[in-house]
Write an enzyme that holds these catalytic residues in place. Structure first.
Site, PDB file in Angstrom:
ATOM      1  N   ARG A 110       0.823  -1.203  -0.131  1.00  0.00           N
ATOM      2  CA  ARG A 110       0.047  -0.083  -0.022  1.00  0.00           C
ATOM      3  C   ARG A 110       0.698   1.221  -0.003  1.00  0.00           C
ATOM      4  O   ARG A 110       0.483   2.194  -0.612  1.00  0.00           O
ATOM      5  CB  ARG A 110      -0.932  -0.065   1.191  1.00  0.00           C
ATOM      6  CG  ARG A 110      -2.244   0.741   0.960  1.00  0.00           C
ATOM      7  CD  ARG A 110      -1.974   2.256   1.552  1.00  0.00           C
ATOM      8  NE  ARG A 110      -1.509   2.153   3.020  1.00  0.00           N
ATOM      9  CZ  ARG A 110      -0.508   2.941   3.496  1.00  0.00           C
ATOM     10  NH1 ARG A 110       0.144   3.825   2.666  1.00  0.00           N
ATOM     11  NH2 ARG A 110      -0.121   2.835   4.617  1.00  0.00           N
ATOM     12  N   GLY A 146      10.343  13.394  -1.536  1.00  0.00           N
ATOM     13  CA  GLY A 146      11.018  13.829  -0.460  1.00  0.00           C
ATOM     14  C   GLY A 146      11.038  14.864   0.360  1.00  0.00           C
ATOM     15  O   GLY A 146      10.953  16.015  -0.267  1.00  0.00           O
ATOM     16  N   GLY A 183      11.474  16.197  10.738  1.00  0.00           N
ATOM     17  CA  GLY A 183      10.498  15.422  10.333  1.00  0.00           C
ATOM     18  C   GLY A 183       9.006  15.952  10.461  1.00  0.00           C
ATOM     19  O   GLY A 183       8.669  16.242   9.580  1.00  0.00           O
ATOM     20  N   TRP A 215      14.281   8.670   5.101  1.00  0.00           N
ATOM     21  CA  TRP A 215      13.060   7.857   5.000  1.00  0.00           C
ATOM     22  C   TRP A 215      12.201   8.032   4.117  1.00  0.00           C
ATOM     23  O   TRP A 215      11.001   7.957   4.121  1.00  0.00           O
ATOM     24  CB  TRP A 215      12.478   8.269   6.334  1.00  0.00           C
ATOM     25  CG  TRP A 215      13.270   7.913   7.435  1.00  0.00           C
ATOM     26  CD1 TRP A 215      13.695   8.933   8.463  1.00  0.00           C
ATOM     27  CD2 TRP A 215      13.573   6.605   8.413  1.00  0.00           C
ATOM     28  NE1 TRP A 215      14.071   8.359   9.619  1.00  0.00           N
ATOM     29  CE2 TRP A 215      14.355   6.714   9.433  1.00  0.00           C
ATOM     30  CE3 TRP A 215      13.209   5.242   7.704  1.00  0.00           C
ATOM     31  CZ2 TRP A 215      14.802   5.871  10.162  1.00  0.00           C
ATOM     32  CZ3 TRP A 215      13.880   4.285   8.677  1.00  0.00           C
ATOM     33  CH2 TRP A 215      14.545   4.575   9.837  1.00  0.00           C
ATOM     34  N   LEU A 227       0.325  15.383   1.452  1.00  0.00           N
ATOM     35  CA  LEU A 227       0.195  14.232   2.367  1.00  0.00           C
ATOM     36  C   LEU A 227      -1.220  14.034   2.837  1.00  0.00           C
ATOM     37  O   LEU A 227      -1.717  12.916   3.505  1.00  0.00           O
ATOM     38  CB  LEU A 227       0.964  15.115   3.805  1.00  0.00           C
ATOM     39  CG  LEU A 227       2.476  14.965   3.467  1.00  0.00           C
ATOM     40  CD1 LEU A 227       3.140  15.790   4.581  1.00  0.00           C
ATOM     41  CD2 LEU A 227       2.928  13.401   3.384  1.00  0.00           C
ATOM     42  N   GLU A 272       3.473  10.193   7.707  1.00  0.00           N
ATOM     43  CA  GLU A 272       2.265  11.072   7.388  1.00  0.00           C
ATOM     44  C   GLU A 272       1.575  11.696   8.355  1.00  0.00           C
ATOM     45  O   GLU A 272       0.481  11.760   8.567  1.00  0.00           O
ATOM     46  CB  GLU A 272       1.182  10.209   6.776  1.00  0.00           C
ATOM     47  CG  GLU A 272       1.880   9.060   5.531  1.00  0.00           C
ATOM     48  CD  GLU A 272       1.753   9.815   4.394  1.00  0.00           C
ATOM     49  OE1 GLU A 272       1.115  10.816   3.921  1.00  0.00           O
ATOM     50  OE2 GLU A 272       2.361   9.123   3.242  1.00  0.00           O
TER      51      GLU A 272
HETATM   52  C1  FAD Z   1       9.077   3.289   6.620  1.00  0.00           C
HETATM   53  C2  FAD Z   1       9.203   4.753   6.571  1.00  0.00           C
HETATM   54  C3  FAD Z   1       8.576   5.409   5.287  1.00  0.00           C
HETATM   55  C4  FAD Z   1       8.579   6.819   5.156  1.00  0.00           C
HETATM   56  N1  FAD Z   1       8.435   7.469   4.010  1.00  0.00           N
HETATM   57  C5  FAD Z   1       8.632   8.564   3.655  1.00  0.00           C
HETATM   58  C6  FAD Z   1       8.457   9.240   2.314  1.00  0.00           C
HETATM   59  O1  FAD Z   1       8.431   8.755   1.348  1.00  0.00           O
HETATM   60  N2  FAD Z   1       8.440  10.846   2.400  1.00  0.00           N
HETATM   61  C7  FAD Z   1       8.802  11.581   3.430  1.00  0.00           C
HETATM   62  O2  FAD Z   1       9.114  12.635   3.358  1.00  0.00           O
HETATM   63  N3  FAD Z   1       9.068  10.925   4.789  1.00  0.00           N
HETATM   64  C8  FAD Z   1       8.749   9.382   4.866  1.00  0.00           C
HETATM   65  N4  FAD Z   1       8.941   9.124   6.181  1.00  0.00           N
HETATM   66  C9  FAD Z   1       9.172   9.843   7.340  1.00  0.00           C
HETATM   67  C10 FAD Z   1       8.075  10.499   8.112  1.00  0.00           C
HETATM   68  O3  FAD Z   1       7.053  11.234   7.637  1.00  0.00           O
HETATM   69  C11 FAD Z   1       8.456  10.922   9.399  1.00  0.00           C
HETATM   70  O4  FAD Z   1       9.269   9.946  10.017  1.00  0.00           O
HETATM   71  C12 FAD Z   1       7.503  11.417  10.448  1.00  0.00           C
HETATM   72  O5  FAD Z   1       7.186  12.747   9.920  1.00  0.00           O
HETATM   73  C13 FAD Z   1       8.102  11.878  11.763  1.00  0.00           C
HETATM   74  O6  FAD Z   1       9.343  12.339  11.695  1.00  0.00           O
HETATM   75  P1  FAD Z   1      10.765  12.002  12.439  1.00  0.00           P
HETATM   76  O7  FAD Z   1      10.730  10.529  12.368  1.00  0.00           O
HETATM   77  O8  FAD Z   1      11.841  12.984  11.962  1.00  0.00           O
HETATM   78  O9  FAD Z   1      10.155  12.353  13.950  1.00  0.00           O
HETATM   79  P2  FAD Z   1      10.369  13.646  14.964  1.00  0.00           P
HETATM   80  O10 FAD Z   1       9.534  14.430  14.222  1.00  0.00           O
HETATM   81  O11 FAD Z   1      11.704  13.987  15.349  1.00  0.00           O
HETATM   82  O12 FAD Z   1       9.367  13.107  16.299  1.00  0.00           O
HETATM   83  C14 FAD Z   1       9.789  12.341  17.131  1.00  0.00           C
HETATM   84  C15 FAD Z   1       8.547  12.269  18.241  1.00  0.00           C
HETATM   85  O13 FAD Z   1       8.525  13.759  18.626  1.00  0.00           O
HETATM   86  C16 FAD Z   1       7.152  14.125  18.558  1.00  0.00           C
HETATM   87  N5  FAD Z   1       7.218  15.384  18.230  1.00  0.00           N
HETATM   88  C17 FAD Z   1       7.849  16.201  17.548  1.00  0.00           C
HETATM   89  N6  FAD Z   1       7.112  17.395  17.841  1.00  0.00           N
HETATM   90  C18 FAD Z   1       6.235  17.380  18.707  1.00  0.00           C
HETATM   91  C19 FAD Z   1       5.360  18.452  19.395  1.00  0.00           C
HETATM   92  N7  FAD Z   1       5.444  19.759  18.988  1.00  0.00           N
HETATM   93  N8  FAD Z   1       4.699  18.320  20.300  1.00  0.00           N
HETATM   94  C20 FAD Z   1       4.650  16.842  20.768  1.00  0.00           C
HETATM   95  N9  FAD Z   1       5.328  15.815  20.165  1.00  0.00           N
HETATM   96  C21 FAD Z   1       6.075  16.277  19.285  1.00  0.00           C
HETATM   97  C22 FAD Z   1       6.558  13.035  17.435  1.00  0.00           C
HETATM   98  O14 FAD Z   1       5.257  13.056  17.507  1.00  0.00           O
HETATM   99  C23 FAD Z   1       7.320  11.817  17.767  1.00  0.00           C
HETATM  100  O15 FAD Z   1       6.764  11.144  18.547  1.00  0.00           O
HETATM  101  C24 FAD Z   1       8.822   8.026   6.347  1.00  0.00           C
HETATM  102  C25 FAD Z   1       8.972   7.102   7.793  1.00  0.00           C
HETATM  103  C26 FAD Z   1       9.164   5.613   7.828  1.00  0.00           C
HETATM  104  C27 FAD Z   1       9.314   5.025   8.958  1.00  0.00           C
END
Ligand code: FAD
Length: 396
Positions: free
Chosen positions: A102, A142, A149, A174, A251, A375
């Site tokens: 998916r 990207g 993130g 990612w 998104l 997402e």
């Molecule tokens: C398998 C996989 C595929 C992916 N595919 C894509 C893709 O095709 N394209 C793309 O662009 N991205 C992709 N992603 C990335 C994904 O969108 C990000 O991982 C996601 O947006 C979260 O960002 P981060 O991992 O940097 O976590 P972070 O933003 O660092 O967050 C870490 C934690 O802190 C929490 N947090 C952050 N800010 C706050 C706040 N203000 N208040 C409370 N809590 C907070 C978050 O909710 C989370 O629990 C993918 C990720 C995975 C795992």
């Protein structure tokens, strides 16, 4: 004749009669995708998952193109022009097979193709969309970076003007489909704000090393995108959008598919639990005959079918042009969270067998850990809804 005797029989697979909300075309789309997944994914998925690979991804993409699943709800350029409900049903069936499949379809259709379709020039649409709809060209999207993130506004990837060209530099992390993509939609800072760029992945300076050692979405290609002074023509930019609303609208479209898709993973796990509970005997009888097991099954059925109803409701709103992003957050937050709970509860019913790849349950549960995060994380959607409910912004 009594009123009760006229009632349709209770269908354990559709206890609320949701199928009555679907028309013949909806059912045909669902059947097509379900039988494709049964034939092409289910016999192999445990092996792919164990190996951490999606072999034959290009062939799978072409097949998905041939059944109209890529860019399914977009119009023209070889796309199927399906309704939002039909697209949702396809996502559900694909994710019932595996979230990785998916994800391939969501990123292709709702992120990469949607961005070009909605914000691209006519030349960009003509050049990329027909091949992407056919699955001949795989796309990626990207946005996320190693250090940015949930807060993509702070991204560091940037594009600078150099004469008539753009020069793109930065790193994305990612990125689903990255290493197999022929085209990448990359979001970058410019002097005018965040812009989207359509990047052929054979452009010098562009590379996409695959990310290994994942314990989730193992049958999905996930990559870094490295852009080292990638020189692009002036018309590589998506002309119709500036600012974060560009990627955020894409998104929102992809998240809508997740509202449905997550219920597919939940359905598959639930069905495994029901079937196991009917046949596994302990203390001299099937464990499905114990009240505690039935309570679990009943509670799971409530959340599964409420989730599908919610997905259908949002689909009707999308088809009517009335679906708000906050409503998509509502659906994504609820359905992914409930889906993961259903997988975990199903796992308990399967006992030790629940951790085996012979059953789909643990695979779905670990996949949904990614779906819970990408997402927009749980917390981001809580903040979106919190802001909508109170008028107060708690993001920073
Ligand atoms: C398998 C996989 C595929 C992916 N595919 C894509 C893709 O095709 N394209 C793309 O662009 N991205 C992709 N992603 C990335 C994904 O969108 C990000 O991982 C996601 O947006 C979260 O960002 P981060 O991992 O940097 O976590 P972070 O933003 O660092 O967050 C870490 C934690 O802190 C929490 N947090 C952050 N800010 C706050 C706040 N203000 N208040 C409370 N809590 C907070 C978050 O909710 C989370 O629990 C993918 C990720 C995975 C795992």
């Amino acid at each position: 004749m009594s009123r009760a005797s006229k009632l349709p029989p209770f269908d354990p697979g559709d206890p609320l009669g949701i199928d009555d909300l679907l028309d013949a075309e909806d059912l045909a789309v669902r059947d097509t995708v379900r039988s494709w997944a049964a034939d092409r994914v289910l016999p192999h998925i445990a092996d792919w998952y164990e190996r951490g690979e999606l072999p034959g991804i290009r062939e799978l993409a072409r097949e998905l193109g041939s059944i109209g699943a890529l860019g399914m709800s977009l119009d023209g350029y070889g796309c199927a022009g399906a309704t939002a409900v039909q697209y949702g049903l396809a996502c559900l069936e694909l994710e019932a097979a595996d979230s990785g499949i998916r994800s391939l379809v969501s990123v292709q259709g709702s992120l990469a193709m949607y961005a070009i379709h909605r914000y691209g020039s006519e030349e960009q649409k003509q050049r990329w969309l027909p091949g992407m709809a056919a699955g001949e060209i795989i796309g990626c999207f990207g946005l996320t970076e190693p250090d940015h993130g949930s807060d993509p506004a702070a991204m560091r990837t940037h594009a600078k003007r150099d004469g008539g060209d753009w020069v793109l530099t930065g790193r994305k992390m990612w990125i689903t489909n990255g290493s197999v993509a022929g085209v990448a939609v990359v979001w970058a800072q410019t002097d005018d704000g965040i812009r989207g760029f359509v990047v052929p992945t054979d452009t010098p300076g562009f590379s996409a090393p695959e990310i290994k050692h994942k314990w989730s979405l193992r049958a999905s290609v996930t990559s870094e995108l490295v852009m080292d002074e990638v020189r692009l023509p002036g018309d590589a930019v998506l002309p119709e959008v500036t600012g974060l609303r560009g990627p955020l609208s894409c998104l929102s479209h992809a998240r809508y598919g997740i509202v449905w898709g997550s219920m597919g993973a939940a359905r598959s796990s639930f069905e495994a639990a029901v079937s196991y509970a009917r046949t596994r005997e302990q203390f001299g009888r099937p464990i499905g005959g114990f009240q505690l097991t039935q309570a679990k099954l009943a509670d799971m059925a409530l959340e599964l079918h409420k989730g599908i109803l919610l997905a259908h409701h949002l689909g009707m709103r999308m088809d009517a042009g009335k679906l708000r992003p906050e409503q998509v957050s509502f659906g994504k937050l609820n359905n992914v969270r409930e889906a993961i709970e259903i997988c975990r509860t199903s796992r308990t019913i399967l006992g030790a067998n629940g951790i085996s790849l012979e059953y789909p349950v643990m695979r779905h549960a670990t996949n949904l850990e990614s779906v819970l995060t990408y997402e927009g994380t749980v917390e981001m959607h809580q903040l979106v809804l919190g802001k909508a409910l109170t008028g107060l912004d708690a993001f920073r």
